[in-house]
Design a protein around this motif. Structure first.
Motif, PDB file in Angstrom:
ATOM      1  N   HIS A 109       1.129  -1.004  -0.161  1.00  0.00           N
ATOM      2  CA  HIS A 109      -0.082  -0.028  -0.155  1.00  0.00           C
ATOM      3  C   HIS A 109       1.014   1.130  -0.142  1.00  0.00           C
ATOM      4  N   TYR A 110       0.132   2.309  -0.230  1.00  0.00           N
ATOM      5  CA  TYR A 110       1.157   3.489   0.185  1.00  0.00           C
ATOM      6  C   TYR A 110       0.616   4.442  -0.872  1.00  0.00           C
ATOM      7  N   VAL A 111       0.463   5.953  -0.263  1.00  0.00           N
ATOM      8  CA  VAL A 111       0.238   7.532  -0.863  1.00  0.00           C
ATOM      9  C   VAL A 111       1.364   8.555  -1.495  1.00  0.00           C
ATOM     10  N   ASP A 113       1.134  11.799  -2.443  1.00  0.00           N
ATOM     11  CA  ASP A 113       0.521  13.420  -2.303  1.00  0.00           C
ATOM     12  C   ASP A 113       0.918  14.226  -3.203  1.00  0.00           C
ATOM     13  N   ARG A 118      -4.254  12.904  -5.127  1.00  0.00           N
ATOM     14  CA  ARG A 118      -3.343  12.452  -4.914  1.00  0.00           C
ATOM     15  C   ARG A 118      -4.072  10.971  -4.515  1.00  0.00           C
ATOM     16  N   ILE A 120      -3.967   7.001  -3.519  1.00  0.00           N
ATOM     17  CA  ILE A 120      -4.336   6.118  -2.774  1.00  0.00           C
ATOM     18  C   ILE A 120      -3.840   4.692  -3.390  1.00  0.00           C
ATOM     19  N   TRP A 141      -6.885  -0.100   7.097  1.00  0.00           N
ATOM     20  CA  TRP A 141      -5.453   1.000   6.206  1.00  0.00           C
ATOM     21  C   TRP A 141      -6.611   2.381   5.021  1.00  0.00           C
ATOM     22  N   ARG A 145      -6.373   6.478   5.839  1.00  0.00           N
ATOM     23  CA  ARG A 145      -4.864   7.454   4.430  1.00  0.00           C
ATOM     24  C   ARG A 145      -6.582   8.261   3.839  1.00  0.00           C
ATOM     25  N   GLU A 148      -7.296  11.580   6.493  1.00  0.00           N
ATOM     26  CA  GLU A 148      -5.995  12.414   6.129  1.00  0.00           C
ATOM     27  C   GLU A 148      -6.287  13.422   5.772  1.00  0.00           C
ATOM     28  N   THR A 154      -8.966  12.338  -4.850  1.00  0.00           N
ATOM     29  CA  THR A 154      -8.561  11.386  -5.035  1.00  0.00           C
ATOM     30  C   THR A 154      -8.477  10.492  -5.682  1.00  0.00           C
TER      31      THR A 154
END
Length: 286
Positions: A109-111, A113, A118, A120, A141, A145, A148, A154
């Motif tokens: 997983h990751y984000v 920015d 955005r 995800i 998770w 996210r 946030e 997104t």
């Protein structure tokens, strides 16, 4: 911002064919050339899984060499044909934004920015299984996210579509937990798109209060059979990438004001002939 989506590359070791008959590496090379030629230039390329055909190092070597020619940044997530550790090893330079794994079984997983939209990335892989899952840990998770930055426009990336598509044998390897995931996503109206792969077909559905979009492969497609009972089959339907254009609202003073428009961009001879150019009349039947 213009995002190009590629999926289900199924790269193989150099000099071999996927399934003994599909030159997926040549298809990937053509897709890279196609994306590089798009105008306006693509700002980001996202690859929604199945980078390799069998998760082997030689396959990732071939894919990485091809994708290195892309003129835009690349973001990658795993699919059911991928090996997480080998994917990380092959694309480490492209994945500086991805946290180090806690273990070999850690979700990828990751984000990110760093773009107007955005990103995800949500890992739906169940090792050794063709289907995916959105378990409680993954959904917690995702919810964290999204919370946030609830007002940021997104895009969520995942390999397996979190819903049935009506093609029986593909629905048999779908993503468990889709209904619970839809409830999470529906709480965040700034989610503009959920971008998927896996099904080797263009599929669009209203889901979780947003639009979910599955992209075709640049190589081979799944045969369209909506009877629910047909056997698995591949086709030579036109290869494509998807283009997702973020359009801020005119005069908007809020960064979240805008929309995403999605297109398919076909690769090869299907895209070569144009009508209506100067001196070439458009056929009356068009």
């Amino acid at each position: 911002m213009l995002i190009a989506q590629m999926t289900d590359l199924h790269a193989v070791a150099r000099g071999t064919l996927a399934f003994g008959r599909v030159d997926t590496n040549a298809a990937l090379a053509a897709a890279v050339d196609h994306v590089n030629a798009i105008r306006p230039r693509v700002d980001l390329v996202v690859i929604t899984g199945d980078v390799a055909n069998d998760g082997r190092t030689a396959e990732y070597d071939a894919a990485a060499a091809a994708l290195a020619r892309l003129e835009a940044p690349v973001r990658v997530i795993p699919g059911n044909h991928d090996d997480r550790a080998r994917l990380r090893a092959a694309f480490g330079a492209m994945m500086d934004h991805v946290p180090a794994p806690v273990s070999s079984e850690s979700f990828l997983h990751y984000v990110d920015d760093r773009f107007p939209l955005r990103l995800i990335a949500l890992d739906t892989v169940v090792p050794g299984q063709p289907g995916g899952a959105l378990c409680a840990d993954r959904l917690a998770w995702l919810a964290g996210r999204l919370a946030e930055a609830p007002g940021r426009p997104t895009v969520i990336l995942m390999h397996h579509p979190p819903f049935q598509i009506g093609v029986g044998h593909m629905d048999g390897m779908a993503c468990a937990g889709g209904e619970a995931a839809a409830e999470v996503v529906a709480r965040f109206p700034a989610v503009e798109r959920v971008l998927c792969g896996h099904v080797h077909r263009p599929v669009v559905r209203r889901w979780g209060g947003t639009i979910a979009f599955a992209c075709p492969s640049p190589a081979h497609q799944v045969a369209l059979d909506l009877t629910g009972a047909g056997p698995p089959a591949w086709t030579r339907d036109p290869p494509a990438v998807a283009l997702h254009l973020w359009q801020p609202a005119p005069g908007a003073d809020q960064p979240a004001a805008g929309t995403v428009v999605s297109h398919l961009s076909f690769i090869g001879p299907w895209a070569a002939e144009r009508f209506g150019a100067p001196g070439v009349p458009v056929p009356r039947s068009a």
